[in-house]
Design an enzyme around this catalytic site. Structure first.
Site, PDB file in Angstrom:
ATOM      1  CB  SER A  50       2.091  -1.143   2.822  1.00 32.70           C
ATOM      2  OG  SER A  50       2.322  -2.079   3.862  1.00 32.70           O
ATOM      3  CG  ASP A 347      -3.921  -7.163   2.533  1.00 33.13           C
ATOM      4  OD1 ASP A 347      -3.498  -7.162   3.702  1.00 33.13           O
ATOM      5  OD2 ASP A 347      -3.469  -6.398   1.653  1.00 33.13           O
ATOM      6  CG  HIS A 350      -1.625  -4.157   4.369  1.00 34.72           C
ATOM      7  ND1 HIS A 350      -1.452  -4.969   3.263  1.00 34.72           N
ATOM      8  CD2 HIS A 350      -0.447  -3.514   4.559  1.00 34.72           C
ATOM      9  CE1 HIS A 350      -0.225  -4.823   2.799  1.00 34.72           C
ATOM     10  NE2 HIS A 350       0.411  -3.946   3.572  1.00 34.72           N
TER      11      HIS A 350
END
Length: 373
Positions: A50, A347, A350
């Protein structure tokens, strides 16, 4: 002073002024912003998780998505692209910096990509993936081995359009970037004790490095000559890890040194392995160069000295409570901080766009080294 002398004097002053202007502007033409206008790098191809997925997960059946608000709130036109942050990723900044005629790096699975997009660079990364083949099966995302297959497919598409010889030359001049490992440790080893039952910590680290080697070898076999492998961040500083592993989730929100030290140890093993791989290439008079990109250091610097970088909050994310939210838990009904640029994390896992930009800036020496190699 006569008229002719005055005219000559003014003309001389004008020429000197023009020369000064030319000298002043020359460095800008040759500077960082145009580093690749000389086509030293032909394309930029990215693999991993990610931290470098610009939206491939939008096109597969998985809950690990971020193509909805508030993700992307600071991206151009506030588009939630599938990037797990509020704006751009470090790899977007790299793509823009390298002069490849693109401001952001697109996802390979994005439909209707042009031949130019495929040639100048795409990301095959998938949020939730990792080097351990078990990791992407837990999250139902794209394994890195499959990402490598996608690259081979991309290469064949380019061959059809421009021919085999030109494609081979293009791959030789391209840069390749791999960022993975965090999900393997955080999800697969620390949170869900799946692999902890089968591997000691050192054995698992070596297991991951073995799989990393396979991916690098696969890229080398496809003609890659400039490969960058990123290390992992300080695990103990991720807000989610603090929430799940801290003795007191609410009162003791500081980095957990025992988990971050595991990341440091892995990064050292990784660097040692990459050094051995490079030595082996040198012995065989092979041209490829393998680089290590430090993610741990820049992120740790931001967390340890936040005000130096303009941050106020380092132990919780901007979205929701900031303690546990990520992916579908960070959604359009979540409370969002008023100024994400003051947060290191978007978040609970990340970084924010601003943090990604600082990581990019810290990586510039390596990027310039690749450009000039």
């Amino acid at each position: 002073m006569g008229t002719s002398h005055t005219h000559n004097f003014l003309l001389s002053l004008s020429l000197i002024f023009i020369l000064i202007i030319m000298l002043c502007f020359k460095p800008k033409v040759e500077g960082a912003s145009s580093a690749l206008n000389n086509n030293k790098i032909s394309g930029f191809y990215v693999f991993g998780d990610s931290t470098v997925d610009p939206g491939n997960n939008n096109y597969i059946k998985t809950t690990f998505k971020s193509n909805f608000p508030p993700y992307g709130r600071d991206f151009p036109n506030q588009v939630p692209t599938g990037r797990f942050t509020n704006g751009m990723l470090s790899t977007d900044y790299i793509a823009s910096y390298t002069g490849l005629k693109k401001e952001v790096l697109p996802a390979y699975l994005e439909p209707n990509l042009s031949t130019e997009e495929l040639m100048t660079g795409v990301s095959f990364a998938s949020a939730g993936s990792g080097f351990d083949p078990l990791t992407p099966t837990i999250t139902n995302v794209i394994p890195i081995e499959k990402q490598l297959e996608y690259f081979k497919e991309c290469k064949r598409k380019v061959e059809v359009m421009v021919g085999k010889e030109r494609t081979e030359n293009h791959i030789k001049k391209a840069a390749f970037f791999i960022s993975a490992g965090t999900n393997d440790f955080v999800l697969n080893y620390f949170i869900l004790p799946i692999q902890r039952r089968s591997y000691t910590l050192l054995a698992y680290q070596q297991f991951l490095i073995q799989h990393m080697r396979k991916i690098v070898q696969g890229l080398l076999e496809e003609g890659a000559e400039r490969i960058v492998i990123a290390g992992v961040p300080p695990f103990g500083c991720l807000p989610m890890m603090i929430t799940l592993k801290s003795p007191n989730t609410f009162l003791q929100r500081h980095c957990l040194t025992n988990y971050s030290s595991i990341a440091r140890d892995y990064n050292q093993l990784l660097q040692h392995e990459l050094h051995l791989m490079q030595l082996n290439l040198n012995i065989n008079n092979s041209l490829p160069k393998i680089y290590y990109a430090d993610i741990y250091g820049p992120l740790a610097d931001m967390i340890q000295a936040p005000h130096k970088f303009g941050f106020d909050e380092v132990s919780s994310g901007c979205c929701g409570s900031g303690f546990i939210e990520a992916s579908f838990m960070c959604n359009k009904i979540s409370n969002v901080c008023s100024d994400p640029s003051k947060y290191v994390f978007w978040d609970s896992i990340h970084p924010t766009e601003r943090a990604y930009h600082h990581i990019f800036l810290a990586s510039l020496p390596i990027i310039d080294s690749i450009i000039n190699s």
